[in-house]
Design an enzyme around this catalytic site. Structure first.
Site, short mmCIF file in Angstrom:
data_model
loop_
_atom_site.label_atom_id
_atom_site.label_comp_id
_atom_site.label_asym_id
_atom_site.label_seq_id
_atom_site.Cartn_x
_atom_site.Cartn_y
_atom_site.Cartn_z
N SER A 1 0.86 -1.18 0.00
CA SER A 1 0.00 0.00 0.00
C SER A 1 0.90 1.23 0.00
O SER A 1 2.00 1.19 0.55
CB SER A 1 -0.94 0.02 1.22
OG SER A 1 -1.90 1.05 1.09
N SER A 2 0.41 2.29 -0.63
CA SER A 2 1.25 3.49 -0.72
C SER A 2 0.38 4.71 -1.03
O SER A 2 -0.79 4.59 -1.42
CB SER A 2 2.31 3.33 -1.82
OG SER A 2 1.70 3.31 -3.10
N SER A 3 0.99 5.87 -0.86
CA SER A 3 0.42 7.12 -1.34
C SER A 3 1.09 7.40 -2.68
O SER A 3 2.28 7.67 -2.74
CB SER A 3 0.68 8.26 -0.35
OG SER A 3 0.16 9.48 -0.85
#
Length: 398
Positions: A103-105
């Site tokens: 998961s990431s921005s």
């Protein structure tokens, strides 16, 4: 953690950079970027890349405000979870840890390019697949209103953190924990569907839940590179048609993620049925368009780079479900510098090579020459202006 009210200058600077790069065009999206605090969606922290596949945890509440603000408004994707469970605050030491990002921005420029490509207008309803940190959800809500946005996240922990972040800046939208590949029929139909993850094919559920004339924007591909951003319009007949509008890279949707090829790769490729010189070197797969076309040709195959026990570089194509492989061996005596060893019932490289030779004969068009049509039973792909049968693909939906 940085006070969002203190980052007005950073937000304006980010918007200016995005506008200068061409990622940000519409005034309404610029206003959204200048209004939504990205740092609010990075709690409890991020992982920064280190050598040898390791990640250094950086916590929001232990980082000086100016440093955290610079990080939050940097032009990069920021990893927020590893291995489907580990967040920066759960790391036992501040030292780098191994792991695979889950998961990431996403890099702000990519977020805004996709939102601009979505071509939204007032009164539209949007379904977002892959809430992630919630930053893009907040931008959509600022642009269209809270009730116009439904966002779906498969990971309960990620969904909870995103919802907390959205509520923390005063945004109450429709956040759903579930499998985004199924869409969210309860609030359908939608005018726009946007996916912040890569899929191997556009789920027909998205087509079914989109109004005629609506648009679906999604990354297609399963390799670490070589994916394409598909933009299709839904017709009254229940099909969707459009094209690949450019190269893009996103994490794979978890339900469609292929398990990595592991074990002794040399042993798995020990028994080849044939060996020959290549007509096209495998290094061409380092280029985006050939890699995308290879995935269309052998959609169940994985591209793997490894080293032998003696330190020699090897490249493989593995299709475990079809018990087939292709191994590429550097060969100074071969005209193209490589030989290929193939085993199993399917000659993977024969198929890919035929596609790439036809692509070259067609003038090596870019990835944006690929068109696609989605029906209830299959995906159809073709290259604009190309007549070769090897430049047309049909993938049945299973």
């Amino acid at each position: 953690m940085t006070d969002p009210t203190t980052t007005t200058a950073e937000r304006r600077a980010l918007a200016a950079r995005l506008a200068q790069s061409g990622a940000l065009r519409a005034p309404a999206w610029r206003q959204a970027v200048e209004s939504v605090p990205r740092e609010a969606f990075l709690h409890p922290g991020v992982f920064l890349p280190e050598p040898r596949g390791r990640w250094r945890p950086v916590l929001a509440d232990r980082t000086p405000e100016p440093q955290w603000a610079r990080l939050a408004y940097s032009d990069q994707s920021l990893v927020t979870q590893l291995d489907g469970c580990l967040t920066p605050d759960q790391a036992t030491t501040p030292e780098p840890v191994p792991g695979v990002p889950t998961s990431s921005s996403t890099e702000p420029a990519l977020v805004l390019r996709m939102l601009e490509s979505l071509e939204v207008a007032e009164g539209m309803r949007v379904l977002e697949i892959g809430t992630g940190t919630g930053y893009s959800s907040a931008l959509l809500c600022h642009r269209l209103g809270e009730d116009a946005v439904t966002t779906v996240e498969v990971d309960p922990g990620v969904a909870r953190r995103a919802d907390d972040a959205l509520e923390g800046i005063g945004v109450s939208t429709w956040t759903v924990t579930g499998d985004g590949l199924l869409g969210h029929p309860a609030r359908a139909p939608y005018d726009r569907v946007i996916a912040a993850c890569a899929v191997r094919r556009v789920p027909y559920a998205w087509v079914r839940q989109t109004r005629p004339g609506g648009v679906i924007l999604s990354t297609l591909g399963s390799w670490a590179h070589g994916a394409g951003l598909a933009k299709v319009s839904v017709g009254a007949d229940g099909t969707a048609e459009g094209r690949i509008v450019g190269p893009v890279s996103f994490m794979q949707a978890r339900a469609q993620a292929q398990p990595p090829v592991t074990g002794d790769l040399a042993a798995r490729a020990a028994y080849a049925d044939c060996e020959r010189e290549v007509r096209v070197p495998p290094t061409v797969l380092e280029e985006w368009t050939p890699a995308f076309l290879a995935q269309l040709t052998v959609p169940d195959a994985q591209l793997v780079h490894a080293r032998t026990a003696g330190g020699e570089q090897r490249t493989y194509l593995f299709a475990p479900d079809r018990e087939s492989f292709a191994e590429f061996v550097p060969d100074a005596l071969a005209s193209a510098g490589w030989t290929v060893r193939q085993g199993g019932p399917v000659r993977l490289w024969d198929q890919v090579e035929e596609t790439l030779l036809a692509w070259r004969d067609a003038g090596s068009p870019g990835i944006d020459a690929v068109r696609l049509r989605v029906t209830e039973t299959a995906h159809h792909y073709w290259l604009d202006g190309a007549s070769a049968p090897s430049l047309r693909w049909e993938h049945a939906l299973r």
